[in-house]
Design an enzyme around this catalytic site. Structure first.
Site, PDB file in Angstrom:
ATOM      1  N   ASP A  30       0.795  -1.138   0.002  1.00 33.95           N
ATOM      2  CA  ASP A  30      -0.100   0.160   0.036  1.00 33.95           C
ATOM      3  C   ASP A  30       0.694   1.336  -0.052  1.00 33.95           C
ATOM      4  O   ASP A  30       1.854   1.223   0.611  1.00 33.95           O
ATOM      5  CB  ASP A  30      -0.977   0.051   1.168  1.00 33.95           C
ATOM      6  CG  ASP A  30      -2.172   0.831   1.073  1.00 33.95           C
ATOM      7  OD1 ASP A  30      -3.476   0.176   0.843  1.00 33.95           O
ATOM      8  OD2 ASP A  30      -1.857   2.200   0.971  1.00 33.95           O
ATOM      9  N   PHE A 268     -32.238  -9.427   1.360  1.00 34.27           N
ATOM     10  CA  PHE A 268     -32.152  -7.988   0.661  1.00 34.27           C
ATOM     11  C   PHE A 268     -33.685  -7.123   0.433  1.00 34.27           C
ATOM     12  O   PHE A 268     -33.992  -6.389  -0.342  1.00 34.27           O
ATOM     13  CB  PHE A 268     -31.426  -7.788  -0.797  1.00 34.27           C
ATOM     14  CG  PHE A 268     -30.124  -7.067  -0.614  1.00 34.27           C
ATOM     15  CD1 PHE A 268     -29.197  -8.121   0.147  1.00 34.27           C
ATOM     16  CD2 PHE A 268     -29.536  -6.036  -0.833  1.00 34.27           C
ATOM     17  CE1 PHE A 268     -27.792  -7.756   0.487  1.00 34.27           C
ATOM     18  CE2 PHE A 268     -28.470  -5.497  -0.789  1.00 34.27           C
ATOM     19  CZ  PHE A 268     -27.528  -6.437  -0.047  1.00 34.27           C
ATOM     20  N   CYS A 279     -19.867   0.940  -1.961  1.00 29.32           N
ATOM     21  CA  CYS A 279     -19.771   0.239  -2.941  1.00 29.32           C
ATOM     22  C   CYS A 279     -21.261   0.670  -3.773  1.00 29.32           C
ATOM     23  O   CYS A 279     -21.011   1.137  -4.886  1.00 29.32           O
ATOM     24  CB  CYS A 279     -19.743  -1.264  -2.789  1.00 29.32           C
ATOM     25  SG  CYS A 279     -18.377  -1.793  -2.127  1.00 29.32           S
TER      26      CYS A 279
HETATM   27  P1  NAD Z   1     -10.403   1.277   0.274  1.00 33.72           P
HETATM   28  O1  NAD Z   1     -10.106   2.653  -0.139  1.00 33.72           O
HETATM   29  O2  NAD Z   1     -10.585   0.628   1.717  1.00 33.72           O
HETATM   30  O3  NAD Z   1      -8.864   0.810   0.232  1.00 33.72           O
HETATM   31  C1  NAD Z   1      -8.079   0.977  -0.873  1.00 33.72           C
HETATM   32  C2  NAD Z   1      -6.389   1.038  -0.661  1.00 33.72           C
HETATM   33  O4  NAD Z   1      -5.803   1.193  -1.746  1.00 33.72           O
HETATM   34  C3  NAD Z   1      -6.042   1.927   0.324  1.00 33.72           C
HETATM   35  O5  NAD Z   1      -5.480   1.507   1.662  1.00 33.72           O
HETATM   36  C4  NAD Z   1      -5.270   2.827  -0.397  1.00 33.72           C
HETATM   37  O6  NAD Z   1      -4.075   3.626   0.272  1.00 33.72           O
HETATM   38  C5  NAD Z   1      -4.692   2.019  -1.357  1.00 33.72           C
HETATM   39  N1  NAD Z   1      -4.150   2.596  -2.671  1.00 33.72           N
HETATM   40  C6  NAD Z   1      -4.396   3.450  -3.406  1.00 33.72           C
HETATM   41  N2  NAD Z   1      -3.753   3.524  -4.536  1.00 33.72           N
HETATM   42  C7  NAD Z   1      -2.640   2.867  -4.463  1.00 33.72           C
HETATM   43  C8  NAD Z   1      -1.275   2.692  -5.005  1.00 33.72           C
HETATM   44  N3  NAD Z   1      -1.223   3.200  -6.176  1.00 33.72           N
HETATM   45  N4  NAD Z   1      -0.703   1.892  -4.537  1.00 33.72           N
HETATM   46  C9  NAD Z   1      -0.679   1.188  -3.532  1.00 33.72           C
HETATM   47  N5  NAD Z   1      -1.945   1.314  -2.824  1.00 33.72           N
HETATM   48  C10 NAD Z   1      -2.918   2.038  -3.142  1.00 33.72           C
HETATM   49  O7  NAD Z   1     -11.231   0.446  -0.670  1.00 33.72           O
HETATM   50  P2  NAD Z   1     -11.982  -1.037  -0.625  1.00 33.72           P
HETATM   51  O8  NAD Z   1     -13.302  -0.729   0.079  1.00 33.72           O
HETATM   52  O9  NAD Z   1     -11.118  -1.874  -0.074  1.00 33.72           O
HETATM   53  O10 NAD Z   1     -12.164  -1.229  -2.236  1.00 33.72           O
HETATM   54  C11 NAD Z   1     -11.332  -1.628  -2.876  1.00 33.72           C
HETATM   55  C12 NAD Z   1     -11.885  -2.062  -4.357  1.00 33.72           C
HETATM   56  O11 NAD Z   1     -12.861  -3.117  -4.193  1.00 33.72           O
HETATM   57  C13 NAD Z   1     -12.929  -0.682  -4.865  1.00 33.72           C
HETATM   58  O12 NAD Z   1     -12.974  -0.895  -6.317  1.00 33.72           O
HETATM   59  C14 NAD Z   1     -14.179  -1.283  -4.577  1.00 33.72           C
HETATM   60  O13 NAD Z   1     -15.367  -0.874  -5.194  1.00 33.72           O
HETATM   61  C15 NAD Z   1     -14.260  -2.698  -4.407  1.00 33.72           C
HETATM   62  N6  NAD Z   1     -15.018  -3.643  -3.388  1.00 33.72           N
HETATM   63  C16 NAD Z   1     -15.165  -3.075  -2.216  1.00 33.72           C
HETATM   64  C17 NAD Z   1     -16.003  -3.757  -1.456  1.00 33.72           C
HETATM   65  C18 NAD Z   1     -16.236  -3.375   0.075  1.00 33.72           C
HETATM   66  O14 NAD Z   1     -17.122  -3.875   0.518  1.00 33.72           O
HETATM   67  N7  NAD Z   1     -15.527  -2.355   0.620  1.00 33.72           N
HETATM   68  C19 NAD Z   1     -16.335  -5.249  -1.873  1.00 33.72           C
HETATM   69  C20 NAD Z   1     -16.182  -5.561  -3.243  1.00 33.72           C
HETATM   70  C21 NAD Z   1     -15.552  -4.680  -4.061  1.00 33.72           C
END
Ligand code: NAD
Length: 500
Positions: A30, A268, A279
């Protein structure tokens, strides 16, 4: 297998810990150095069931953390990309973080890698990632790009990952498909489920995960379409709740009958204050943009979003109906997270409601078992008190608002609740209680899609009349009957200046 995972957010961290649980050697990278430092100290940065156990079990053995993308790329056969894809102003997904990671991979690539987009992205993203890698000098024969959308739900993310309804692999090359099948093999052949130390799964006792192999484009669409459908189901039931309220029917009874149809199902189909989280709101916007850009009119998505927004206003109208005027009212807010089981408050309808009530001059004392620290970062400073437990939040309150469906709230001691509150008014945005129970407990109860009940009877008309205002409004004027009971909450974590 040696796996690299870029992004240590809700998805990346859970996926990384679970892949280690399946026996792979995982490095999570990260660019947030503070986050990585905390993870290296074995601190779990999010509230998620079983995650601390997995971090403990595999930390320093199968699971490592770094900020060095290049190093992570060089040591990994498979690279999952799980960075954020937030909504831009115009609703389209901001995939610039994905592009930046693709450039970083291209700069460090040394031998063949399966590059797997796990984030939720618009269709064609995998193609773009491939193009960016080529433009940045990655030799064509050294990589394939696949889409492997994630369907975990915050609050049950670890179990969802390890006991998935399905694993979707959007792969356009046999070599990459073979590698990804090996990654998920313990779930697909069921060997994980026979382990004595396996993380417990759903009670239904699932024994193998279903693998669905598609093109990358189809996989990208599967994720957007799934979230759009779920949001649509929520907006449907919320609209249905509005009809139930208008005709004095009970939406829970209606849903019992509707959900019994196996083509529809019960999941749901619960009315509330609308969907939120990181999301559904952004994915609907992004999916609508994808449809528009490709000349398709997907009006259902607009309506779904409109109903969701309206649901907040409907709930606020309920608060007005129960309390008449809001200025200066002390409200106990139970729940700030966008759903139970998580500390995530991104796009939380509870936070929107609290902000709206603050705007009306209400005084808020809130309790959430997991989300108060994050909520304190976004709510106006000094405006909200955070109580150390639910009963302290209720002490002296003019009304209680239930905004997140934490199971513990449903198990509250109602007699104690009534005793602690200044007025026995509960406005439940999550239908955590049955109207009968609340009435028997002597509480005036407003919920979603069900008739209001008056546990305390008043001379003014109440309950079924939408123009009525619950406990006679004059009873709520400051200095009225129980004013002496308006004790200053004890043990409040963060004191603030009360508004006049
Ligand atoms: P988040 O914001 O919690 O985490 C994203 C992470 O990526 C952060 O820690 C950030 O620092 C890191 N990051 C960003 N750019 C970076 C880079 N260039 N190099 C390294 N690290 C980097 O996001 P999330 O909730 O984990 O979601 C991630 C993806 O998964 C999104 O596309 C989201 O839509 C999808 N998603 C989320 C969920 C959910 O419930 N949160 C469920 C399914 C899918």
């Amino acid at each position: 297998m040696k796996i690299g995972l870029v992004g240590s957010g809700y998805v990346g961290l859970v996926a990384g810990a679970c892949l280690a649980e399946l026996g792979h050697e995982v490095v999570i990278v990260d660019d947030d150095k503070r986050k990585i430092a905390a993870l290296q100290r074995s601190e779990c940065p999010i509230h998620e069931r079983f995650l601390p156990e997995l971090l403990q079990r595999h930390g320093n053995r199968l699971l490592a953390f770094t900020s060095d993308l290049a190093e992570c790329v060089r040591r990994s056969q498979v690279l999952f990309v799980a960075v954020g894809t937030p909504a831009k102003e115009d609703g389209r997904a901001d995939v610039s973080y994905v592009e930046s990671v693709a450039r970083g991979i291209a700069a460090a690539i040394n031998d063949y890698k399966a590059i797997v987009v796990k984030c939720t992205v618009p269709v064609y993203t995998s193609q773009w990632v491939r193009r960016i890698l080529l433009l940045n000098g990655a030799p064509e024969q050294l990589f394939d790009v696949a889409s492997n959308p994630e369907f975990l739900r915050e609050g049950s993310a670890v179990s969802d990952f390890l006991y998935p309804d399905r694993i979707v692999l959007g792969v356009d090359s046999d070599r990459c498909a073979g590698i990804l099948k090996r990654v998920y093999q313990p779930l697909v052949d069921g060997s994980y489920y026979s382990r004595v130390d396996a993380i417990p799964g759903p009670a239904t006792g699932q024994r193998t995960a279903r693998l669905i192999c598609t093109t990358a484009k189809s996989a990208e669409l599967i994720k957007h379409a799934s979230n759009a459908f779920l949001a649509m189901k929520i907006s449907f039931v919320n609209s249905l709740a509005g009809v139930c309220e208008a005709v004095d029917a009970d939406v829970e009874q209606v849903c019992e009958g509707v959900g019994a149809d196996s083509r529809i199902g019960h999941r749901f189909l619960h009315p509330g204050i609308g969907y939120g989280g990181s999301c559904l709101p952004k994915d609907l916007l992004a999916f609508r943009a994808v449809a528009q850009e490709n000349g398709c009119n997907f009006g259902l998505l607009d309506e779904t979003m409109r109903v969701n927004q309206q649901q907040l206003h409907r709930f606020l109208a309920k608060v007005h109906k129960a309390l008449w005027t809001l200025k200066g009212k002390n409200l106990a807010v139970l729940g700030l997270a966008f759903k139970n089981g998580t500390d995530d408050i991104r796009e939380s309808p509870a936070i929107s409601i609290v902000n709206a009530l603050l705007g009306e001059g209400c005084l808020i004392t809130a309790f959430d078992p997991a989300a108060m620290v994050r909520a304190a970062e976004v709510l106006p400073q000094q405006s909200v008190r955070f109580a150390p437990d639910v009963y302290e939040a209720l002490r002296g309150a003019d009304a209680c608002l239930v905004l997140t469906e934490w199971e513990d709230f449903g198990a509250l001691d109602l007699a104690r609740m009534k005793e602690l509150m200044r007025y026995p008014i509960v406005i439940d945005g999550r239908n955590m209680f049955t109207p009968d129970r609340m009435e028997a407990a002597g509480l005036n109860y407003y919920s979603v899609g069900r008739p209001d009940v008056a546990g305390v009877r008043h001379s003014s008309p109440f309950a079924r009349d939408s123009s009525a205002c619950g406990v006679g409004a004059t009873n709520l004027e400051s200095g009225s009957a129980k004013a002496g009971a308006q004790a200053e909450p004890h043990g409040i974590v963060e004191p603030h200046d009360r508004q006049p």
